[in-house]
Scaffold this motif. Structure first.
Motif, PDB file in Angstrom:
ATOM      1  N   PHE A   1       0.838  -1.194   0.000  1.00 49.74           N
ATOM      2  CA  PHE A   1       0.000   0.000   0.000  1.00 49.74           C
ATOM      3  C   PHE A   1       0.877   1.250   0.000  1.00 49.74           C
ATOM      4  N   THR A   2       1.852   1.296   0.887  1.00 53.22           N
ATOM      5  CA  THR A   2       2.739   2.450   0.969  1.00 53.22           C
ATOM      6  C   THR A   2       3.542   2.610  -0.317  1.00 53.22           C
ATOM      7  N   ARG A   3       4.068   1.509  -0.847  1.00 54.27           N
ATOM      8  CA  ARG A   3       4.900   1.583  -2.056  1.00 54.27           C
ATOM      9  C   ARG A   3       4.097   1.942  -3.292  1.00 54.27           C
ATOM     10  N   GLU A   4       2.926   1.350  -3.447  1.00 53.99           N
ATOM     11  CA  GLU A   4       2.143   1.515  -4.674  1.00 53.99           C
ATOM     12  C   GLU A   4       1.244   2.756  -4.662  1.00 53.99           C
ATOM     13  N   LEU A   5       0.710   3.103  -3.495  1.00 54.29           N
ATOM     14  CA  LEU A   5      -0.267   4.189  -3.422  1.00 54.29           C
ATOM     15  C   LEU A   5       0.165   5.330  -2.511  1.00 54.29           C
ATOM     16  N   GLY A   6       0.659   5.008  -1.333  1.00 52.29           N
ATOM     17  CA  GLY A   6       1.025   6.030  -0.361  1.00 52.29           C
ATOM     18  C   GLY A   6      -0.173   6.451   0.472  1.00 52.29           C
ATOM     19  N   PHE A   7       0.110   6.912   1.679  1.00 42.33           N
ATOM     20  CA  PHE A   7      -0.976   7.225   2.607  1.00 42.33           C
ATOM     21  C   PHE A   7      -1.821   8.414   2.153  1.00 42.33           C
ATOM     22  N   GLU A   8      -1.226   9.336   1.413  1.00 43.44           N
ATOM     23  CA  GLU A   8      -2.002  10.487   0.917  1.00 43.44           C
ATOM     24  C   GLU A   8      -3.176  10.010   0.061  1.00 43.44           C
ATOM     25  N   TYR A   9      -3.007   8.878  -0.597  1.00 44.48           N
ATOM     26  CA  TYR A   9      -4.081   8.329  -1.426  1.00 44.48           C
ATOM     27  C   TYR A   9      -5.336   8.074  -0.592  1.00 44.48           C
ATOM     28  N   ILE A  10      -5.149   7.433   0.555  1.00 43.41           N
ATOM     29  CA  ILE A  10      -6.312   7.083   1.375  1.00 43.41           C
ATOM     30  C   ILE A  10      -6.946   8.331   1.997  1.00 43.41           C
ATOM     31  N   ILE A  11      -6.131   9.321   2.291  1.00 42.46           N
ATOM     32  CA  ILE A  11      -6.695  10.586   2.775  1.00 42.46           C
ATOM     33  C   ILE A  11      -7.585  11.183   1.694  1.00 42.46           C
ATOM     34  N   GLY A  12      -7.084  11.196   0.466  1.00 42.81           N
ATOM     35  CA  GLY A  12      -7.848  11.753  -0.653  1.00 42.81           C
ATOM     36  C   GLY A  12      -9.142  11.010  -0.929  1.00 42.81           C
ATOM     37  N   VAL A  13      -9.119   9.698  -0.770  1.00 42.48           N
ATOM     38  CA  VAL A  13     -10.312   8.884  -1.009  1.00 42.48           C
ATOM     39  C   VAL A  13     -11.433   9.266  -0.040  1.00 42.48           C
ATOM     40  N   HIS A  14     -11.080   9.577   1.202  1.00 42.36           N
ATOM     41  CA  HIS A  14     -12.099   9.855   2.219  1.00 42.36           C
ATOM     42  C   HIS A  14     -12.534  11.313   2.284  1.00 42.36           C
ATOM     43  N   ARG A  15     -11.695  12.209   1.812  1.00 40.90           N
ATOM     44  CA  ARG A  15     -12.031  13.635   1.914  1.00 40.90           C
ATOM     45  C   ARG A  15     -13.337  13.947   1.191  1.00 40.90           C
ATOM     46  N   GLY A  16     -14.150  14.727   1.861  1.00 39.87           N
ATOM     47  CA  GLY A  16     -15.402  15.168   1.273  1.00 39.87           C
ATOM     48  C   GLY A  16     -16.547  14.174   1.376  1.00 39.87           C
ATOM     49  N   LEU A  17     -16.319  12.993   1.924  1.00 41.81           N
ATOM     50  CA  LEU A  17     -17.394  12.003   2.034  1.00 41.81           C
ATOM     51  C   LEU A  17     -18.365  12.319   3.169  1.00 41.81           C
ATOM     52  N   HIS A  18     -17.942  13.090   4.146  1.00 41.50           N
ATOM     53  CA  HIS A  18     -18.790  13.473   5.292  1.00 41.50           C
ATOM     54  C   HIS A  18     -19.455  12.245   5.916  1.00 41.50           C
ATOM     55  N   ILE A  19     -18.627  11.306   6.332  1.00 43.74           N
ATOM     56  CA  ILE A  19     -19.094  10.048   6.926  1.00 43.74           C
ATOM     57  C   ILE A  19     -19.836  10.336   8.230  1.00 43.74           C
ATOM     58  N   THR A  20     -21.040   9.788   8.333  1.00 41.29           N
ATOM     59  CA  THR A  20     -21.862   9.978   9.527  1.00 41.29           C
ATOM     60  C   THR A  20     -21.474   8.955  10.596  1.00 41.29           C
TER      61      THR A  20
END
Length: 143
Positions: free
Chosen positions: A60-79
């Motif tokens: 995950f870290t090598r192929e995508l990086g942690f910023e990827y997962i931050i970007g995936v969740h941003r703006g979803l407004h999870i309840t």
């Protein structure tokens, strides 16, 4: 001591778990708002993240990086309801995937999923980078 990754059964078992969980999320009326459509790479990415967290390969870290997962969740407004449903569906998927059911393993997985769901929820609501959860790398979870 054996890693959670090895105890779970490695990539094959974790991929099975993530496939079952993802199908549950797509079918759940509450989670469907966040998991609106099947993304072909999602199960692999979930598997990579969980494997790395549990002491397996660092794909995950090598192929995508942690910023990827931050970007995936941003703006979803999870309840809160979505966060709680996510955790419940994931824990149900453990049984359906046939992963170990010993108490130490299940406790570690539950704590990991609850922590991750809180991080994702916070990041989903962040309007600025300062409001993001401070975690910036895949957490390494142990017993």
């Amino acid at each position: 001591m054996t890693s959670l990754y090895d105890h779970a059964g490695g990539d094959e078992a974790l991929h099975r778990l993530e496939e079952i969980f993802y199908a549950k999320a797509l079918a759940d009326p509450v989670l469907r708002e966040v998991f609106s459509h099947r993304v072909p790479s999602h199960v692999d990415h979930l598997t990579w993240f969980t494997a790395e967290s549990f002491g397996g390969p660092d794909r995950f870290t090598r192929e995508l990086g942690f910023e990827y997962i931050i970007g995936v969740h941003r703006g979803l407004h999870i309840t809160d309801e979505q966060r709680e449903r996510f955790v419940r569906a994931y824990l149900e998927a453990l049984d359906e995937a046939g992963l170990p059911d010993d108490e130490p393993f299940r406790t570690a997985v539950r704590e990991h999923v609850e922590f991750g769901a809180h991080v994702a929820q916070r990041n989903s609501r962040a309007e600025t980078d300062e409001e993001l959860h401070p975690l910036r790398e895949v957490p390494h979870w142990t017993w």
